[in-house]
Write a protein that holds these residues in place. Structure first.
Motif, PDB file in Angstrom:
ATOM      1  N   LEU A   6      -6.503  59.651 -93.283  1.00  8.94           N
ATOM      2  CA  LEU A   6      -7.344  60.248 -94.701  1.00  8.94           C
ATOM      3  C   LEU A   6      -5.932  58.981 -95.297  1.00  8.94           C
ATOM      4  O   LEU A   6      -7.150  58.367 -95.289  1.00  8.94           O
ATOM      5  CB  LEU A   6      -6.239  61.345 -94.528  1.00  8.94           C
ATOM      6  CG  LEU A   6      -6.712  62.533 -94.796  1.00  8.94           C
ATOM      7  CD1 LEU A   6      -5.708  63.692 -95.309  1.00  8.94           C
ATOM      8  CD2 LEU A   6      -7.762  62.630 -95.864  1.00  8.94           C
ATOM      9  N   ASP A   7      -5.660  58.273 -94.262  1.00  8.63           N
ATOM     10  CA  ASP A   7      -5.154  57.342 -95.087  1.00  8.63           C
ATOM     11  C   ASP A   7      -5.873  55.947 -94.746  1.00  8.63           C
ATOM     12  O   ASP A   7      -6.688  54.909 -95.368  1.00  8.63           O
ATOM     13  CB  ASP A   7      -4.172  56.865 -93.762  1.00  8.63           C
ATOM     14  CG  ASP A   7      -3.104  55.391 -94.101  1.00  8.63           C
ATOM     15  OD1 ASP A   7      -2.274  55.147 -95.422  1.00  8.63           O
ATOM     16  OD2 ASP A   7      -2.989  54.399 -93.679  1.00  8.63           O
ATOM     17  N   ASN A   8      -6.545  56.075 -93.385  1.00 11.12           N
ATOM     18  CA  ASN A   8      -7.947  54.684 -93.596  1.00 11.12           C
ATOM     19  C   ASN A   8      -9.285  55.113 -94.430  1.00 11.12           C
ATOM     20  O   ASN A   8      -9.347  54.015 -95.022  1.00 11.12           O
ATOM     21  CB  ASN A   8      -8.417  54.858 -91.694  1.00 11.12           C
ATOM     22  CG  ASN A   8      -7.369  54.383 -90.974  1.00 11.12           C
ATOM     23  OD1 ASN A   8      -6.783  53.333 -91.226  1.00 11.12           O
ATOM     24  ND2 ASN A   8      -7.838  54.097 -90.325  1.00 11.12           N
ATOM     25  N   ALA A   9      -9.315  56.265 -94.528  1.00 13.39           N
ATOM     26  CA  ALA A   9      -9.986  56.539 -95.617  1.00 13.39           C
ATOM     27  C   ALA A   9      -9.928  56.380 -97.417  1.00 13.39           C
ATOM     28  O   ALA A   9     -10.835  55.564 -97.827  1.00 13.39           O
ATOM     29  CB  ALA A   9     -10.503  58.034 -95.531  1.00 13.39           C
ATOM     30  N   ILE A  10      -7.649  56.533 -97.673  1.00 11.77           N
ATOM     31  CA  ILE A  10      -8.118  56.352 -98.983  1.00 11.77           C
ATOM     32  C   ILE A  10      -7.663  54.316 -99.083  1.00 11.77           C
ATOM     33  O   ILE A  10      -8.451  54.139 -99.534  1.00 11.77           O
ATOM     34  CB  ILE A  10      -7.055  57.098 -98.884  1.00 11.77           C
ATOM     35  CG1 ILE A  10      -7.012  57.988 -99.165  1.00 11.77           C
ATOM     36  CG2 ILE A  10      -5.445  55.911-100.150  1.00 11.77           C
ATOM     37  CD1 ILE A  10      -5.988  59.119 -99.309  1.00 11.77           C
ATOM     38  N   LYS A  11      -7.182  53.513 -98.089  1.00 13.19           N
ATOM     39  CA  LYS A  11      -7.032  52.628 -97.414  1.00 13.19           C
ATOM     40  C   LYS A  11      -8.308  51.835 -97.651  1.00 13.19           C
ATOM     41  O   LYS A  11      -8.535  51.054 -98.914  1.00 13.19           O
ATOM     42  CB  LYS A  11      -5.963  52.085 -96.711  1.00 13.19           C
ATOM     43  CG  LYS A  11      -6.329  50.785 -96.676  1.00 13.19           C
ATOM     44  CD  LYS A  11      -5.470  50.390 -94.883  1.00 13.19           C
ATOM     45  CE  LYS A  11      -4.097  51.030 -94.860  1.00 13.19           C
ATOM     46  NZ  LYS A  11      -3.408  50.845 -93.420  1.00 13.19           N
ATOM     47  N   TYR A  12      -9.929  52.097 -97.616  1.00 16.65           N
ATOM     48  CA  TYR A  12     -10.656  51.448 -97.048  1.00 16.65           C
ATOM     49  C   TYR A  12     -11.906  51.934 -98.498  1.00 16.65           C
ATOM     50  O   TYR A  12     -12.758  51.375 -97.863  1.00 16.65           O
ATOM     51  CB  TYR A  12     -11.073  51.284 -96.022  1.00 16.65           C
ATOM     52  CG  TYR A  12     -10.276  50.280 -95.270  1.00 16.65           C
ATOM     53  CD1 TYR A  12     -10.439  49.340 -94.709  1.00 16.65           C
ATOM     54  CD2 TYR A  12      -9.456  51.428 -94.098  1.00 16.65           C
ATOM     55  CE1 TYR A  12      -9.398  48.551 -94.595  1.00 16.65           C
ATOM     56  CE2 TYR A  12      -9.410  50.485 -93.508  1.00 16.65           C
ATOM     57  CZ  TYR A  12      -9.086  49.692 -93.311  1.00 16.65           C
ATOM     58  OH  TYR A  12      -8.001  48.266 -92.627  1.00 16.65           O
ATOM     59  N   THR A  13     -11.120  52.604 -99.447  1.00 15.46           N
ATOM     60  CA  THR A  13     -11.946  53.289-100.425  1.00 15.46           C
ATOM     61  C   THR A  13     -11.419  52.648-101.658  1.00 15.46           C
ATOM     62  O   THR A  13     -10.935  52.135-102.017  1.00 15.46           O
ATOM     63  CB  THR A  13     -11.343  54.680-100.256  1.00 15.46           C
ATOM     64  OG1 THR A  13     -12.320  55.552 -99.406  1.00 15.46           O
ATOM     65  CG2 THR A  13     -13.210  55.466-101.839  1.00 15.46           C
ATOM     66  N   ARG A  14     -13.136  51.449-102.744  1.00 11.45           N
ATOM     67  CA  ARG A  14     -11.867  51.689-103.638  1.00 11.45           C
ATOM     68  C   ARG A  14     -12.051  52.348-104.745  1.00 11.45           C
ATOM     69  O   ARG A  14     -12.624  53.259-104.420  1.00 11.45           O
ATOM     70  CB  ARG A  14     -13.894  50.442-104.204  1.00 11.45           C
ATOM     71  CG  ARG A  14     -14.311  49.173-103.270  1.00 11.45           C
ATOM     72  CD  ARG A  14     -14.925  48.462-103.333  1.00 11.45           C
ATOM     73  NE  ARG A  14     -15.595  47.436-102.600  1.00 11.45           N
ATOM     74  CZ  ARG A  14     -17.061  47.830-102.251  1.00 11.45           C
ATOM     75  NH1 ARG A  14     -17.683  48.343-103.305  1.00 11.45           N
ATOM     76  NH2 ARG A  14     -16.817  46.885-100.610  1.00 11.45           N
ATOM     77  N   ALA A  15     -11.645  52.136-106.046  1.00 10.70           N
ATOM     78  CA  ALA A  15     -10.619  52.539-106.713  1.00 10.70           C
ATOM     79  C   ALA A  15     -11.913  53.245-107.600  1.00 10.70           C
ATOM     80  O   ALA A  15     -13.173  52.579-107.464  1.00 10.70           O
ATOM     81  CB  ALA A  15      -9.967  51.635-107.907  1.00 10.70           C
ATOM     82  N   GLY A  16     -12.065  54.664-107.565  1.00  8.25           N
ATOM     83  CA  GLY A  16     -13.185  54.945-108.055  1.00  8.25           C
ATOM     84  C   GLY A  16     -14.157  55.657-107.189  1.00  8.25           C
ATOM     85  O   GLY A  16     -14.613  56.945-107.537  1.00  8.25           O
ATOM     86  N   GLY A  17     -13.682  55.342-106.713  1.00  5.19           N
ATOM     87  CA  GLY A  17     -14.712  56.143-104.939  1.00  5.19           C
ATOM     88  C   GLY A  17     -13.637  57.414-104.988  1.00  5.19           C
ATOM     89  O   GLY A  17     -13.167  57.976-105.375  1.00  5.19           O
ATOM     90  N   ASP A  18     -14.845  58.314-103.752  1.00  5.99           N
ATOM     91  CA  ASP A  18     -14.339  59.920-103.179  1.00  5.99           C
ATOM     92  C   ASP A  18     -13.800  59.422-102.277  1.00  5.99           C
ATOM     93  O   ASP A  18     -14.138  58.970-101.383  1.00  5.99           O
ATOM     94  CB  ASP A  18     -14.873  60.694-103.963  1.00  5.99           C
ATOM     95  CG  ASP A  18     -15.416  60.696-105.214  1.00  5.99           C
ATOM     96  OD1 ASP A  18     -14.133  61.233-105.973  1.00  5.99           O
ATOM     97  OD2 ASP A  18     -16.101  61.296-105.576  1.00  5.99           O
ATOM     98  N   VAL A  19     -12.543  60.420-101.280  1.00  6.84           N
ATOM     99  CA  VAL A  19     -12.282  60.792 -99.930  1.00  6.84           C
ATOM    100  C   VAL A  19     -12.139  62.585-100.438  1.00  6.84           C
ATOM    101  O   VAL A  19     -12.204  63.279-100.592  1.00  6.84           O
ATOM    102  CB  VAL A  19     -10.766  60.222 -99.927  1.00  6.84           C
ATOM    103  CG1 VAL A  19     -10.893  60.794 -97.993  1.00  6.84           C
ATOM    104  CG2 VAL A  19     -10.616  58.308 -99.835  1.00  6.84           C
ATOM    105  N   LYS A  20     -13.196  62.971 -98.610  1.00 12.28           N
ATOM    106  CA  LYS A  20     -13.368  64.888 -98.613  1.00 12.28           C
ATOM    107  C   LYS A  20     -12.494  64.647 -97.578  1.00 12.28           C
ATOM    108  O   LYS A  20     -13.487  63.881 -96.727  1.00 12.28           O
ATOM    109  CB  LYS A  20     -15.098  65.022 -99.310  1.00 12.28           C
ATOM    110  CG  LYS A  20     -14.815  66.124 -99.693  1.00 12.28           C
ATOM    111  CD  LYS A  20     -17.028  66.411 -99.365  1.00 12.28           C
ATOM    112  CE  LYS A  20     -17.450  67.027 -98.420  1.00 12.28           C
ATOM    113  NZ  LYS A  20     -18.432  67.470 -98.361  1.00 12.28           N
ATOM    114  N   ILE A  21     -12.186  66.264 -97.798  1.00 14.80           N
ATOM    115  CA  ILE A  21     -12.407  66.269 -96.420  1.00 14.80           C
ATOM    116  C   ILE A  21     -12.447  67.628 -96.039  1.00 14.80           C
ATOM    117  O   ILE A  21     -12.071  68.962 -97.052  1.00 14.80           O
ATOM    118  CB  ILE A  21     -10.357  66.350 -95.728  1.00 14.80           C
ATOM    119  CG1 ILE A  21      -9.656  66.816 -94.716  1.00 14.80           C
ATOM    120  CG2 ILE A  21      -9.850  67.148 -96.940  1.00 14.80           C
ATOM    121  CD1 ILE A  21      -8.688  66.682 -94.336  1.00 14.80           C
ATOM    122  N   SER A  22     -13.252  68.546 -94.705  1.00 17.44           N
ATOM    123  CA  SER A  22     -13.493  69.074 -95.075  1.00 17.44           C
ATOM    124  C   SER A  22     -13.420  69.843 -93.344  1.00 17.44           C
ATOM    125  O   SER A  22     -12.822  69.605 -92.928  1.00 17.44           O
ATOM    126  CB  SER A  22     -15.057  69.057 -94.666  1.00 17.44           C
ATOM    127  OG  SER A  22     -15.912  68.870 -95.727  1.00 17.44           O
TER     128      SER A  22
END
Length: 75
Positions: A6-22
């Motif tokens: 999750l940290d990597n996904a959040i860190k490398y997603t620009r502002a306004g992007g989405d992170v989804k966990i399933s």
């Protein structure tokens, strides 16, 4: 492990992007998938992302911090 992914996904997603966990079950296995809306990982880098200190995009290492150990630790 989940924190690192999750940290990597959040860190490398620009502002306004989405992170989804399933979370899903396949037979007797529990699967966790983390997905973000960035460009992804190049095919030539896929097999190396779990190597210690490996960074697919070297230019981001100074901007994002870290030491390149997260995914190798998660593995």
């Amino acid at each position: 492990m989940v924190y690192i992914l999750l940290d990597n996904a959040i860190k490398y997603t620009r502002a306004g992007g989405d992170v989804k966990i399933s979370l899903l079950q396949e037979r007797s296995y529990l699967c966790i998938a983390v997905q973000d809306t960035e460009v992804g990982i190049k095919n030539e880098d896929i097999n190396r992302i779990f190597e210690r200190f490996y960074r697919a995009d070297k230019s981001r290492s100074r901007q994002m911090g870290g030491h390149g150990l997260g995914l190798s630790s998660a593995k």
